[in-house]
Design a protein around this motif. Structure first.
Motif, PDB file in Angstrom:
ATOM      1  N   LEU A  11     -11.819  -0.014   3.026  1.00  0.00           N
ATOM      2  CA  LEU A  11     -10.408   0.120   2.650  1.00  0.00           C
ATOM      3  C   LEU A  11      -9.564   0.629   3.810  1.00  0.00           C
ATOM      4  CD1 LEU A  11     -10.732   1.535  -0.971  1.00  0.00           C
ATOM      5  CD2 LEU A  11      -9.981  -0.745  -0.276  1.00  0.00           C
ATOM      6  N   VAL A  12     -10.079   1.610   4.544  1.00  0.00           N
ATOM      7  CA  VAL A  12      -9.335   2.133   5.704  1.00  0.00           C
ATOM      8  C   VAL A  12      -9.179   1.040   6.752  1.00  0.00           C
ATOM      9  CG1 VAL A  12      -9.474   3.771   7.626  1.00  0.00           C
ATOM     10  CG2 VAL A  12      -9.958   4.543   5.304  1.00  0.00           C
ATOM     11  N   TYR A  13     -10.245   0.293   6.996  1.00  0.00           N
ATOM     12  CA  TYR A  13     -10.165  -0.815   7.950  1.00  0.00           C
ATOM     13  C   TYR A  13      -9.127  -1.834   7.498  1.00  0.00           C
ATOM     14  CZ  TYR A  13     -11.322  -5.181  10.261  1.00  0.00           C
ATOM     15  OH  TYR A  13     -11.240  -6.357  10.945  1.00  0.00           O
ATOM     16  N   ALA A  14      -9.174  -2.217   6.226  1.00  0.00           N
ATOM     17  CA  ALA A  14      -8.246  -3.231   5.712  1.00  0.00           C
ATOM     18  C   ALA A  14      -6.805  -2.752   5.811  1.00  0.00           C
ATOM     19  CB  ALA A  14      -8.586  -3.575   4.265  1.00  0.00           C
ATOM     20  N   LYS A  15      -6.578  -1.471   5.618  1.00  0.00           N
ATOM     21  CA  LYS A  15      -5.211  -0.943   5.704  1.00  0.00           C
ATOM     22  C   LYS A  15      -4.751  -0.853   7.163  1.00  0.00           C
ATOM     23  CE  LYS A  15      -1.793   0.550   3.274  1.00  0.00           C
ATOM     24  NZ  LYS A  15      -1.071  -0.366   2.423  1.00  0.00           N
ATOM     25  N   CYS A  16      -5.655  -0.421   8.053  1.00  0.00           N
ATOM     26  CA  CYS A  16      -5.279  -0.268   9.464  1.00  0.00           C
ATOM     27  C   CYS A  16      -5.075  -1.611  10.157  1.00  0.00           C
ATOM     28  CB  CYS A  16      -6.348   0.528  10.206  1.00  0.00           C
ATOM     29  SG  CYS A  16      -6.407   2.255   9.732  1.00  0.00           S
ATOM     30  N   VAL A  17      -5.875  -2.591   9.801  1.00  0.00           N
ATOM     31  CA  VAL A  17      -5.771  -3.906  10.436  1.00  0.00           C
ATOM     32  C   VAL A  17      -4.597  -4.680   9.857  1.00  0.00           C
ATOM     33  CG1 VAL A  17      -7.006  -6.104  10.751  1.00  0.00           C
ATOM     34  CG2 VAL A  17      -8.192  -3.965  11.043  1.00  0.00           C
ATOM     35  N   ARG A  18      -4.147  -4.273   8.702  1.00  0.00           N
ATOM     36  CA  ARG A  18      -3.063  -4.964   8.003  1.00  0.00           C
ATOM     37  C   ARG A  18      -3.429  -6.428   7.778  1.00  0.00           C
ATOM     38  NH1 ARG A  18       2.592  -2.354   9.672  1.00  0.00           N
ATOM     39  NH2 ARG A  18       1.821  -0.263   9.982  1.00  0.00           N
ATOM     40  N   GLU A 118      -2.295 -17.475  -1.987  1.00  0.00           N
ATOM     41  CA  GLU A 118      -1.470 -17.424  -3.197  1.00  0.00           C
ATOM     42  C   GLU A 118      -0.482 -16.260  -3.175  1.00  0.00           C
ATOM     43  OE1 GLU A 118      -1.414 -19.661  -5.718  1.00  0.00           O
ATOM     44  OE2 GLU A 118      -2.850 -20.843  -4.570  1.00  0.00           O
ATOM     45  N   GLY A 119      -0.530 -15.468  -2.117  1.00  0.00           N
ATOM     46  CA  GLY A 119       0.403 -14.352  -1.993  1.00  0.00           C
ATOM     47  C   GLY A 119      -0.086 -13.060  -2.624  1.00  0.00           C
ATOM     48  N   ILE A 120      -1.337 -13.013  -3.004  1.00  0.00           N
ATOM     49  CA  ILE A 120      -1.906 -11.800  -3.610  1.00  0.00           C
ATOM     50  C   ILE A 120      -2.441 -10.922  -2.485  1.00  0.00           C
ATOM     51  CG2 ILE A 120      -3.706 -10.919  -5.161  1.00  0.00           C
ATOM     52  CD1 ILE A 120      -3.403 -13.582  -6.682  1.00  0.00           C
ATOM     53  N   SER A 121      -2.160  -9.644  -2.538  1.00  0.00           N
ATOM     54  CA  SER A 121      -2.542  -8.708  -1.485  1.00  0.00           C
ATOM     55  C   SER A 121      -4.060  -8.573  -1.401  1.00  0.00           C
ATOM     56  CB  SER A 121      -1.923  -7.343  -1.783  1.00  0.00           C
ATOM     57  OG  SER A 121      -2.470  -6.370  -0.918  1.00  0.00           O
ATOM     58  N   VAL A 122      -4.584  -8.830  -0.209  1.00  0.00           N
ATOM     59  CA  VAL A 122      -6.020  -8.684   0.010  1.00  0.00           C
ATOM     60  C   VAL A 122      -6.412  -7.218  -0.070  1.00  0.00           C
ATOM     61  CG1 VAL A 122      -7.866  -8.988   1.717  1.00  0.00           C
ATOM     62  CG2 VAL A 122      -6.171 -10.783   1.394  1.00  0.00           C
ATOM     63  N   TRP A 123      -5.584  -6.339   0.451  1.00  0.00           N
ATOM     64  CA  TRP A 123      -5.880  -4.912   0.409  1.00  0.00           C
ATOM     65  C   TRP A 123      -5.985  -4.435  -1.036  1.00  0.00           C
ATOM     66  CZ3 TRP A 123      -4.221  -0.219  -1.368  1.00  0.00           C
ATOM     67  CH2 TRP A 123      -4.852   0.895  -0.813  1.00  0.00           C
ATOM     68  N   ASN A 124      -5.035  -4.835  -1.882  1.00  0.00           N
ATOM     69  CA  ASN A 124      -5.101  -4.439  -3.292  1.00  0.00           C
ATOM     70  C   ASN A 124      -6.349  -5.007  -3.979  1.00  0.00           C
ATOM     71  OD1 ASN A 124      -2.728  -3.004  -3.110  1.00  0.00           O
ATOM     72  ND2 ASN A 124      -1.458  -4.662  -3.902  1.00  0.00           N
ATOM     73  N   THR A 125      -6.715  -6.232  -3.612  1.00  0.00           N
ATOM     74  CA  THR A 125      -7.922  -6.825  -4.185  1.00  0.00           C
ATOM     75  C   THR A 125      -9.155  -6.034  -3.772  1.00  0.00           C
ATOM     76  OG1 THR A 125      -6.861  -9.001  -4.104  1.00  0.00           O
ATOM     77  CG2 THR A 125      -9.246  -8.953  -4.376  1.00  0.00           C
ATOM     78  N   LEU A 126      -9.246  -5.672  -2.489  1.00  0.00           N
ATOM     79  CA  LEU A 126     -10.376  -4.862  -2.038  1.00  0.00           C
ATOM     80  C   LEU A 126     -10.394  -3.503  -2.719  1.00  0.00           C
ATOM     81  CD1 LEU A 126     -10.381  -5.641   1.796  1.00  0.00           C
ATOM     82  CD2 LEU A 126     -12.111  -6.311   0.130  1.00  0.00           C
ATOM     83  N   PHE A 127      -9.213  -2.938  -2.915  1.00  0.00           N
ATOM     84  CA  PHE A 127      -9.134  -1.627  -3.581  1.00  0.00           C
ATOM     85  C   PHE A 127      -9.651  -1.715  -5.009  1.00  0.00           C
ATOM     86  CE2 PHE A 127      -6.887   1.560  -6.088  1.00  0.00           C
ATOM     87  CZ  PHE A 127      -7.282   2.709  -5.414  1.00  0.00           C
ATOM     88  N   LEU A 128      -9.270  -2.784  -5.697  1.00  0.00           N
ATOM     89  CA  LEU A 128      -9.743  -2.943  -7.081  1.00  0.00           C
ATOM     90  C   LEU A 128     -11.218  -3.215  -7.138  1.00  0.00           C
ATOM     91  CD1 LEU A 128      -6.845  -5.016  -8.628  1.00  0.00           C
ATOM     92  CD2 LEU A 128      -7.379  -2.633  -9.039  1.00  0.00           C
TER      93      LEU A 128
END
Length: 128
Positions: A11-18, A118-128
């Motif tokens: 999650l930290v990686y996904a947020k930092c890499v954007r 499809e415009g769905i946030s990958v970060w939110n998907t990983l978080f879920l």
């Protein structure tokens, strides 16, 4: 504890890499470190769960392993029997976990790519 730290690190990686932003990198390149870490984590299991040694027996090319592989074919578990066959061909029973990790992680990354299109946030998907 390890999996908690692994998920937190992803999650930290996904947020930092954007991953969701247009950074000039393709999503595939951004997901590659996550995929590699997951494949390594799933592949290097040892004595995890009650079925571990049963899987190792199935991936060994001897009478027991061949009998188990034919049982998987009889039970119509064709993908898993193929994984067992590949593991038996390598001669290293532990590779059964590597091949199953590939079957789990590659479709997961493909799904993330489709969700991002499809415009769905990958970060939110990983978080879920």
């Amino acid at each position: 504890m390890y999996f908690f730290l692994l998920i937190l690190g992803i999650l930290v990686y996904a947020k930092c890499v954007r991953i969701d932003d247009r950074t000039g990198k393709s999503l595939i390149l951004s997901l590659m470190p996550i995929a590699v870490v997951l494949i390594i984590t799933f592949s290097l299991q040892y004595d995890v769960g009650r079925d571990y040694f049963s899987y190792i027996e199935a991936a060994t090319r001897n009478d027991v392993g061949l009998r188990k592989m034919y049982q998987f074919i009889t039970d119509r578990e064709y993908l898993f029997s193929g994984i067992v066959f590949l593991s038996q061909c390598t001669g290293v029973p532990q590779t059964i976990f590597f091949f199953t990790a590939l079957v789990q992680v590659i479709p997961f990354c493909i799904a993330l790519c489709h969700l991002q299109k499809e415009g769905i946030s990958v970060w939110n998907t990983l978080f879920l």
